[in-house]
Design a protein around this motif. Structure first.
Motif, PDB file in Angstrom:
ATOM      1  N   GLY A   1       0.776  -1.224   0.000  1.00 32.37           N
ATOM      2  CA  GLY A   1       0.000   0.000   0.000  1.00 32.37           C
ATOM      3  C   GLY A   1       0.817   1.288   0.000  1.00 32.37           C
ATOM      4  N   PRO A   2       1.738   1.482   0.952  1.00 36.58           N
ATOM      5  CA  PRO A   2       2.526   2.716   0.970  1.00 36.58           C
ATOM      6  C   PRO A   2       3.365   2.896  -0.290  1.00 36.58           C
ATOM      7  CG  PRO A   2       2.650   1.607   3.093  1.00 36.58           C
ATOM      8  CD  PRO A   2       1.979   0.650   2.150  1.00 36.58           C
ATOM      9  N   GLU A   3       3.917   1.807  -0.819  1.00 34.87           N
ATOM     10  CA  GLU A   3       4.707   1.876  -2.053  1.00 34.87           C
ATOM     11  C   GLU A   3       3.843   2.334  -3.224  1.00 34.87           C
ATOM     12  OE1 GLU A   3       7.900   1.419  -4.759  1.00 34.87           O
ATOM     13  OE2 GLU A   3       7.975   1.230  -2.577  1.00 34.87           O
ATOM     14  N   ILE A   4       2.645   1.778  -3.344  1.00 35.00           N
ATOM     15  CA  ILE A   4       1.723   2.158  -4.419  1.00 35.00           C
ATOM     16  C   ILE A   4       1.339   3.627  -4.308  1.00 35.00           C
ATOM     17  CG2 ILE A   4      -0.638   1.829  -5.274  1.00 35.00           C
ATOM     18  CD1 ILE A   4      -0.269  -1.193  -4.605  1.00 35.00           C
ATOM     19  N   ASP A   5       0.998   4.066  -3.110  1.00 34.79           N
ATOM     20  CA  ASP A   5       0.540   5.442  -2.907  1.00 34.79           C
ATOM     21  C   ASP A   5       1.633   6.481  -3.160  1.00 34.79           C
ATOM     22  OD1 ASP A   5      -2.046   4.745  -2.349  1.00 34.79           O
ATOM     23  OD2 ASP A   5      -1.838   4.848  -0.168  1.00 34.79           O
ATOM     24  N   GLY A   6       2.889   6.052  -3.184  1.00 37.23           N
ATOM     25  CA  GLY A   6       4.004   6.971  -3.381  1.00 37.23           C
ATOM     26  C   GLY A   6       4.249   7.364  -4.823  1.00 37.23           C
ATOM     27  N   HIS A   7       3.461   6.820  -5.775  1.00 38.18           N
ATOM     28  CA  HIS A   7       3.645   7.139  -7.192  1.00 38.18           C
ATOM     29  C   HIS A   7       2.897   8.421  -7.585  1.00 38.18           C
ATOM     30  CE1 HIS A   7       4.868   2.901  -7.091  1.00 38.18           C
ATOM     31  NE2 HIS A   7       5.446   3.093  -8.268  1.00 38.18           N
ATOM     32  N   ASP A   8       3.332   9.015  -8.683  1.00 34.62           N
ATOM     33  CA  ASP A   8       2.636  10.200  -9.206  1.00 34.62           C
ATOM     34  C   ASP A   8       1.243   9.837  -9.707  1.00 34.62           C
ATOM     35  OD1 ASP A   8       4.860  12.190  -9.038  1.00 34.62           O
ATOM     36  OD2 ASP A   8       5.823  10.787 -10.420  1.00 34.62           O
ATOM     37  N   PHE A   9       1.163   8.778 -10.499  1.00 38.80           N
ATOM     38  CA  PHE A   9      -0.107   8.266 -10.994  1.00 38.80           C
ATOM     39  C   PHE A   9      -0.343   6.885 -10.390  1.00 38.80           C
ATOM     40  CE2 PHE A   9      -0.026  10.611 -15.389  1.00 38.80           C
ATOM     41  CZ  PHE A   9      -0.267  11.806 -14.740  1.00 38.80           C
ATOM     42  N   VAL A  10      -1.554   6.652  -9.921  1.00 36.73           N
ATOM     43  CA  VAL A  10      -1.960   5.320  -9.456  1.00 36.73           C
ATOM     44  C   VAL A  10      -3.168   4.919 -10.292  1.00 36.73           C
ATOM     45  CG1 VAL A  10      -2.726   3.898  -7.528  1.00 36.73           C
ATOM     46  CG2 VAL A  10      -1.114   5.784  -7.127  1.00 36.73           C
ATOM     47  N   MET A  11      -2.988   3.897 -11.154  1.00 36.80           N
ATOM     48  CA  MET A  11      -4.008   3.497 -12.114  1.00 36.80           C
ATOM     49  C   MET A  11      -4.664   2.193 -11.678  1.00 36.80           C
ATOM     50  SD  MET A  11      -2.013   4.350 -15.679  1.00 36.80           S
ATOM     51  CE  MET A  11      -1.424   6.027 -16.025  1.00 36.80           C
ATOM     52  N   ARG A  12      -5.994   2.228 -11.564  1.00 35.20           N
ATOM     53  CA  ARG A  12      -6.753   1.042 -11.176  1.00 35.20           C
ATOM     54  C   ARG A  12      -7.791   0.739 -12.245  1.00 35.20           C
ATOM     55  NH1 ARG A  12      -5.271   0.425  -5.682  1.00 35.20           N
ATOM     56  NH2 ARG A  12      -4.626   2.394  -4.749  1.00 35.20           N
TER      57      ARG A  12
END
Length: 293
Positions: A110-121
């Motif tokens: 979770g924290p690693e994913i949230d640290g990106h500029d874009f989070v695509m789901r």
């Protein structure tokens, strides 16, 4: 240089693809085309005839519509511009492509994913209650009309259209609410930020089908569509929640039944070949894949 088509061997019911010659960079460079825009805009409204024919056959309709006319009206409601045209060369745009695989459960990504500029789901992809493993941020959500849901104002709704009726639906869902059925029931009204609505380009859809998945399956999966979207708009692409879990089970991370196997039920997509494409992209250092549990 790799041969244009891989050799297919079957081991224990699993298709494995391989090339006999080295040259992964040639493999990538021979397929990548940066001139094809992932987004359908006012500037590229008119599809090439071969793209138009292919796209119209994905989900044939009983009633024909003038696509150009429908798009023109839609772009009076949503921007119809390419938000990725200008890039700051001094800044690396880091993007997380988050699939829905059960291998995310217990991953702590979770924290690693949230640290990106874009989070695509994509599609359902719930985050509430799963933040530790899948993150809580979303910048882009890719959906069909049949899987659409309301989104917060800071999230881009990226519509993946299979037919002109889908374009009519999004225009209706943002205004009158008249359309309630495409090939299945759909939400008549949609609460999303109109200024952030983007339309996936059918020409880009076909480009993936032709160049990357090479006509394996009827058309590429949503995961492939989002992954290549990211590869064309991002500088760094990290992939989470794709493939089976460590026990070989295929299910969604929010499902309690780990044997649900949703990813392989329809037979529309070639899961083995798509997994191979992801492996090749990782080997060529175009993406990094987080395998999860």
């Amino acid at each position: 240089m790799f041969a244009s088509h891989p050799n297919k061997e079957v081991f224990g019911g699993l298709a494995v693809y391989s090339w006999k010659e080295p040259g992964a960079t040639d493999w990538f460079d021979g397929r990548y085309d940066g001139t094809v825009s992932p987004v359908w805009t006012k500037e590229n409204m008119d599809l090439p005839p071969d793209v138009q024919r292919w796209w119209m056959m994905l989900q044939p309709q009983f009633k024909s519509h003038n696509t150009h006319e429908v798009l023109s009206k839609l772009f009076q409601i949503v921007p119809g511009e390419d938000p990725y045209r200008s890039r700051d060369p001094r800044r690396c745009r880091r993007c997380a492509v988050v699939g829905n695989s059960g291998n995310l459960r217990g991953s702590g990504y979770g924290p690693e994913i949230d640290g990106h500029d874009f989070v695509m789901r994509m599609n359902q992809a719930p985050t509430v209650g799963f933040e530790g493993d899948v993150g809580g941020r979303t910048t882009h959500h890719f959906m069909y009309p049949e899987s659409a849901k309301n989104l917060p104002a800071n999230v881009s709704f990226v519509l993946v259209p299979f037919k002109t009726l889908d374009l009519l639906w999004i225009a209706s869902a943002l205004s009158t609410g008249q359309i309630r059925f495409t090939y299945a029931p759909v939400k008549p009204f949609l609460r999303v930020d109109k200024e952030k609505v983007q339309i996936y380009n059918p020409a880009f859809f076909k480009y993936i089908h032709d160049r990357w998945t090479e006509h394996h399956g009827r058309y590429p999966s949503t995961g492939m569509l989002v992954l290549f979207f990211a590869l064309h708009v991002c500088d760094e692409v990290n992939v989470f929640g794709f493939g089976a879990d460590s026990r070989g089970n295929w299910h969604h991370y929010w499902e309690n039944n780990r044997y649900a196997g949703e990813f392989r039920k329809t037979g529309v997509h070639d899961a083995d070949f798509e997994a191979h494409i992801i492996d090749m992209l990782a080997k060529t250092s175009k993406i990094e894949v987080y395998r999860g549990n």
